[in-house]
Design an enzyme around this catalytic site. Structure first.
Site, PDB file in Angstrom:
ATOM      1  N   GLN A   1      39.331  48.675  50.248  1.00 13.48           N
ATOM      2  CA  GLN A   1      40.486  48.562  51.153  1.00 13.48           C
ATOM      3  C   GLN A   1      40.346  47.342  52.072  1.00 13.48           C
ATOM      4  OE1 GLN A   1      43.456  49.978  51.497  1.00 13.48           O
ATOM      5  NE2 GLN A   1      43.213  51.341  49.745  1.00 13.48           N
ATOM      6  N   SER A   2      39.933  46.224  51.519  1.00 17.91           N
ATOM      7  CA  SER A   2      39.720  45.017  52.319  1.00 17.91           C
ATOM      8  C   SER A   2      41.033  44.433  52.834  1.00 17.91           C
ATOM      9  CB  SER A   2      39.005  43.972  51.458  1.00 17.91           C
ATOM     10  OG  SER A   2      39.002  42.711  52.101  1.00 17.91           O
ATOM     11  N   ASN A   3      41.125  44.301  54.144  1.00 12.07           N
ATOM     12  CA  ASN A   3      42.282  43.606  54.736  1.00 12.07           C
ATOM     13  C   ASN A   3      42.181  42.104  54.479  1.00 12.07           C
ATOM     14  OD1 ASN A   3      43.370  45.970  56.220  1.00 12.07           O
ATOM     15  ND2 ASN A   3      41.408  45.831  57.295  1.00 12.07           N
TER      16      ASN A   3
END
Ligand SMILES: *Cc1c(COP(=O)(O)O)cnc(C)c1O
Length: 338
Positions: free
Chosen positions: A75-77
């Protein structure tokens, strides 16, 4: 130091707003809490990576890259903002996602940031938890170069001396804004992970001799390791700007008491912080970074770490899209009886 001399592609909506959190401040009954809205940088739902990418992508374009590579947790921004920036420049984007949490839920693996990575046209490769991700990135870079492409690799979080320039600039933007408003800041608080945000802020604050202490709330590493990586990056960034030695080791302060069981694993304090910001201020935090950062801020206010009447600025680093990857783990969306 003079940032306008450094190549930059201006995409972010700046300056981001600086606003008082009146209801949160009243509920906690301690210092006056303000928020710097870097969740509103404008690129694909915003966040702190956009400022870093303005400098990194300028370097990629200068090197005539035809594909930008980066890495992060599922879930890397950072991966999402990189994918969006690359799309805007018409450059391909390839991301390596590490299964750092072990969550198998479809929302986690396919919704939130992952949905947006795909929507922006990025290609994705997965790696198991515990992989040395910067080494993995280098392997993919070498593979692409051998295929005749021109890859530009961005480290995790965009945290190198080029990316950190975005937060040198942010510190100076914040101080100019506060001066214009007559807001005397006593403390600045931010979530800290791959270190570029905290390191850049330290250099920027020192650069204008702001004398505003900066507190990083850790989301992954233990304190000593976190402070060392922030310090090393702050030193390298200052050197790059021609002002070596302006950040002292004792100016680097991280509190890592709010990590909980590990990176990206929810904590009760994080969920409480999400609910307080959502219900008192109408502001969305995220489960991995700003939620844990705010959990630290709230707990430290309750413990009297800041004096009543002091003015605290909390840097909102973004990430609320991650909420859609974490519905299964949050109590927040449950309805309350009327
Ligand atoms: C990456 C990130 C951070 C941490 O910033 P670093 O520069 O990696 O320390 C904080 N908040 C959000 C929402 C992020 O995506």
């Amino acid at each position: 130091m003079h940032l306008a001399r450094i190549p930059r592609i201006r995409v972010a909506h700046l300056p981001t707003p600086l606003e008082p959190l009146e209801r949160l401040s009243a509920a906690l009954g301690g210092p006056e809490i303000w928020i710097k809205r870097d969740d509103c940088t404008g690129l694909s739902t915003g966040g702190n990576k956009t400022r870093k990418l303005e400098f990194l992508m300028a370097e990629a374009v200068a090197e005539r890259a035809d594909v930008v590579l980066t890495q992060g947790a599922t879930q890397s921004n950072h991966a999402r903002q990189t994918a969006a920036f690359a799309a805007r420049l018409g450059i391909a984007c390839h991301v390596l996602l590490e299964d750092r949490t072990g969550f198998r839920e479809a929302d986690y693996t396919d919704n939130g940031n992952v949905l947006l990575d795909r929507l922006h046209g990025a290609t994705i490769e997965h790696r198991p938890g515990g992989t040395d991700m910067n080494a993995a990135l280098d392997e993919v870079r070498a593979r692409m170069a051998a295929e005749g492409r021109r890859p530009y690799a961005i480290p995790g979080g965009g945290s190198n001396p080029t990316g950190a320039l975005g937060y040198v600039d942010a510190a100076q933007e914040l101080m100019a804004q506060a001066d214009a408003m007559g807001l005397a800041i006593d403390h600045l608080v931010t979530a800290t992970g791959s270190a570029g945000t905290q390191a850049g802020l330290l250099v920027g604050l020192e650069g204008v001799n702001a004398q505003v202490p900066l507190l990083g709330i850790g989301v992954r590493a233990p304190r000593e390791k976190q402070e060392q990586s922030v310090y090393a990056l702050a030193c390298a960034t200052a050197e790059r700007l021609g002002v070596p030695g302006i950040v002292a080791r004792e100016d680097v302060v991280a509190n890592t008491d709010y990590v909980g069981a590990g990176y990206g694993i929810p904590t009760p304090g994080m969920i409480e912080a999400l609910e307080m910001f959502a219900r008192l201020e109408g502001i969305l935090l995220d489960p991995v970074y700003s939620g844990k950062g705010a959990a630290g801020l709230i707990d430290l206010v309750r413990k009297g770490r800041f004096r009543k009447g002091e003015r605290i600025v909390f840097l909102h680093t973004g990430g609320s899209v991650g909420l859609f990857g974490y519905g299964f783990a949050l109590d927040a969306p449950k309805e309350r009886a009327a």
